[in-house]
Design a protein around this motif. Structure first.
Motif, PDB file in Angstrom:
ATOM      1  N   MET A   1       0.853  -1.192   0.000  1.00  0.00           N
ATOM      2  CA  MET A   1       0.000   0.000   0.000  1.00  0.00           C
ATOM      3  C   MET A   1       0.888   1.242   0.000  1.00  0.00           C
ATOM      4  SD  MET A   1      -3.092   0.636   2.702  1.00  0.00           S
ATOM      5  CE  MET A   1      -3.552   2.232   3.352  1.00  0.00           C
ATOM      6  N   LEU A   2       0.545   2.203  -0.850  1.00  0.00           N
ATOM      7  CA  LEU A   2       1.240   3.488  -0.906  1.00  0.00           C
ATOM      8  C   LEU A   2       0.218   4.602  -1.055  1.00  0.00           C
ATOM      9  CD1 LEU A   2       4.258   2.754  -3.302  1.00  0.00           C
ATOM     10  CD2 LEU A   2       4.422   3.369  -0.881  1.00  0.00           C
ATOM     11  N   THR A   3       0.644   5.819  -0.763  1.00  0.00           N
ATOM     12  CA  THR A   3      -0.234   6.971  -0.920  1.00  0.00           C
ATOM     13  C   THR A   3      -0.117   7.558  -2.321  1.00  0.00           C
ATOM     14  OG1 THR A   3       1.466   8.494  -0.137  1.00  0.00           O
ATOM     15  CG2 THR A   3      -0.071   7.609   1.517  1.00  0.00           C
TER      16      THR A   3
ATOM     17  N   ILE B   1      -4.030   1.904  -3.026  1.00  0.00           N
ATOM     18  CA  ILE B   1      -3.614   3.306  -2.990  1.00  0.00           C
ATOM     19  C   ILE B   1      -4.422   3.998  -1.910  1.00  0.00           C
ATOM     20  CG2 ILE B   1      -3.567   5.512  -4.212  1.00  0.00           C
ATOM     21  CD1 ILE B   1      -3.165   4.001  -6.806  1.00  0.00           C
ATOM     22  N   LEU B   2      -3.726   4.618  -0.984  1.00  0.00           N
ATOM     23  CA  LEU B   2      -4.381   5.409   0.062  1.00  0.00           C
ATOM     24  C   LEU B   2      -4.332   6.878  -0.320  1.00  0.00           C
ATOM     25  CD1 LEU B   2      -5.663   5.784   2.884  1.00  0.00           C
ATOM     26  CD2 LEU B   2      -3.332   5.952   3.796  1.00  0.00           C
TER      27      LEU B   2
ATOM     28  N   GLY C   1      -4.466   9.669   1.353  1.00  0.00           N
ATOM     29  CA  GLY C   1      -4.376   9.991   2.771  1.00  0.00           C
ATOM     30  C   GLY C   1      -4.600  11.459   3.064  1.00  0.00           C
ATOM     31  N   ASP C   2      -5.065  11.726   4.286  1.00  0.00           N
ATOM     32  CA  ASP C   2      -5.146  13.124   4.707  1.00  0.00           C
ATOM     33  C   ASP C   2      -3.756  13.702   4.934  1.00  0.00           C
ATOM     34  OD1 ASP C   2      -4.534  11.819   7.067  1.00  0.00           O
ATOM     35  OD2 ASP C   2      -6.307  12.489   8.160  1.00  0.00           O
ATOM     36  N   SER C   3      -2.729  12.854   4.757  1.00  0.00           N
ATOM     37  CA  SER C   3      -1.350  13.347   4.725  1.00  0.00           C
ATOM     38  C   SER C   3      -1.133  14.294   3.558  1.00  0.00           C
ATOM     39  CB  SER C   3      -0.364  12.173   4.637  1.00  0.00           C
ATOM     40  OG  SER C   3      -0.754  11.264   3.625  1.00  0.00           O
ATOM     41  N   ALA C   4      -2.089  14.363   2.637  1.00  0.00           N
ATOM     42  CA  ALA C   4      -2.052  15.401   1.601  1.00  0.00           C
ATOM     43  C   ALA C   4      -1.983  16.786   2.227  1.00  0.00           C
ATOM     44  CB  ALA C   4      -3.296  15.300   0.701  1.00  0.00           C
ATOM     45  N   SER C   5      -2.534  16.920   3.417  1.00  0.00           N
ATOM     46  CA  SER C   5      -2.474  18.188   4.140  1.00  0.00           C
ATOM     47  C   SER C   5      -1.031  18.623   4.369  1.00  0.00           C
ATOM     48  CB  SER C   5      -3.197  18.047   5.489  1.00  0.00           C
ATOM     49  OG  SER C   5      -3.153  19.250   6.224  1.00  0.00           O
ATOM     50  N   ASN C   6      -0.160  17.638   4.678  1.00  0.00           N
ATOM     51  CA  ASN C   6       1.263  17.929   4.885  1.00  0.00           C
ATOM     52  C   ASN C   6       2.010  17.990   3.554  1.00  0.00           C
ATOM     53  OD1 ASN C   6       0.373  15.516   6.990  1.00  0.00           O
ATOM     54  ND2 ASN C   6       1.234  17.286   8.041  1.00  0.00           N
TER      55      ASN C   6
ATOM     56  N   VAL D   1       2.473   0.051   4.537  1.00  0.00           N
ATOM     57  CA  VAL D   1       2.137   1.278   3.842  1.00  0.00           C
ATOM     58  C   VAL D   1       3.181   2.344   4.167  1.00  0.00           C
ATOM     59  CG1 VAL D   1       0.563   2.040   5.697  1.00  0.00           C
ATOM     60  CG2 VAL D   1       0.366   3.059   3.413  1.00  0.00           C
ATOM     61  N   LEU D   2       3.535   3.130   3.163  1.00  0.00           N
ATOM     62  CA  LEU D   2       4.389   4.297   3.345  1.00  0.00           C
ATOM     63  C   LEU D   2       3.804   5.456   2.537  1.00  0.00           C
ATOM     64  CD1 LEU D   2       8.032   2.866   3.023  1.00  0.00           C
ATOM     65  CD2 LEU D   2       6.960   3.750   5.110  1.00  0.00           C
ATOM     66  N   VAL D   3       4.193   6.655   2.905  1.00  0.00           N
ATOM     67  CA  VAL D   3       3.864   7.831   2.100  1.00  0.00           C
ATOM     68  C   VAL D   3       4.828   7.847   0.911  1.00  0.00           C
ATOM     69  CG1 VAL D   3       3.847  10.349   2.035  1.00  0.00           C
ATOM     70  CG2 VAL D   3       2.929   9.144   4.035  1.00  0.00           C
TER      71      VAL D   3
END
Length: 272
Positions: A28-30, A48-49, A51-56, A221-223
């Motif tokens: 799994m990856l973002t 594919i995630l 992620g709300d890591s899009a915020s960062n 999973v990783l970013v």
């Protein structure tokens, strides 16, 4: 020992449950945009995630909290248009599901209808039980997320490893079994001791995907921007950088600047 992989033309929630049953690890990856998602999907990633890591990563915020539902739908829509094989899971952003189960359902429905995503992910256990129940009852697949839950960073006050103490570890195991019983199709465990993560993975039938949770879980999973080295400030112990694109891209941009200023670009063959 490697496990023979079944070929999936399209990965579904049932596919990842089957992968766990067959002993095949889940990748799994973002991704947050069409171009990156097309590359990741084409490489054969299982999930594919969005992620709300899009915020960062995409917006430069310090935490995941500022990103809105509309912004998550925008990112997810871009990813869905690119994904031909991968299961696309979309984070419900902070404030759209925690306190009001009806709002949680409305938020999840908007994600599914407006982005075309295949499932949603939420952070937390028994505290959000009613919200998860509403979403599942509507037929929307849910991936859980326990351990370090970045949307609760101001509650924790730190990004340190979670569930080292017995009480928190006990609650995490109880929450994992609750999520399985409710009907969640998978679970992310973030920054928890490897031994505990393995215990959880072995105690439930749904896949457990780890980030900083050791090798004893069912997938990783990783970013993507972190693992290819487009970001360079973030260096947790669990992160393996497969490339250093920050350095490589910086050098390429500098070369381009030099070529433009020296009149080397465009050359004769690059003109009409």
């Amino acid at each position: 020992m490697s496990v023979a992989k079944k070929q999936y033309k399209r990965v579904t929630t049932n596919s990842v449950i089957e992968m766990k049953a067959n002993g095949e690890k889940i990748s799994m990856l973002t991704a947050y945009d069409y171009t990156m998602a097309k590359i990741v999907d084409g490489a054969g990633i299982d999930i594919i995630l969005v992620g709300d890591s899009a915020s960062n990563v995409m917006a430069g915020h310090e935490t995941t909290l500022p990103i809105t539902l509309n912004e998550m739908i925008y990112h997810a829509s871009s990813v869905v248009r690119a994904a031909k094989r991968s299961l696309v899971v979309v984070d419900l952003p902070f404030g759209t599901y925690q306190s009001d189960p009806k709002e949680a359902l409305r938020s999840a429905i908007r994600i599914m209808k407006e982005s075309g995503g295949h499932a949603i992910k939420v952070e937390g256990g028994k505290e959000i039980k009613e919200s998860i129940k509403r979403i599942l009852n509507a037929g929307i697949p849910v991936m859980g997320h326990l351990g370090l839950t970045p949307q609760s960073i101001y509650k924790f006050g730190t990004y340190t490893v979670r569930a080292r103490e017995e009480a928190e570890a006990k609650k995490l195991k109880e929450d994992a079994k609750m999520l399985e019983k409710m009907g969640c199709f998978a679970l992310v465990l973030e920054k928890v001791p490897a031994k505990l993560a393995q215990e959880v993975a072995e105690s439930i039938s749904i896949p457990v995907i780890g980030i900083g949770a050791g090798a004893g879980v069912d997938g990783q999973v990783l970013v993507t921007h972190d693992m290819v080295g487009m970001t360079h400030e973030f260096n947790p112990k669990f992160l393996r950088r497969y490339l250093n694109l920050y350095e490589e891209m910086t050098n390429v941009f500098k070369q381009y600047i030099d070529d433009v200023k020296s009149l080397d670009f465009p050359n004769e063959s690059e003109q009409y």
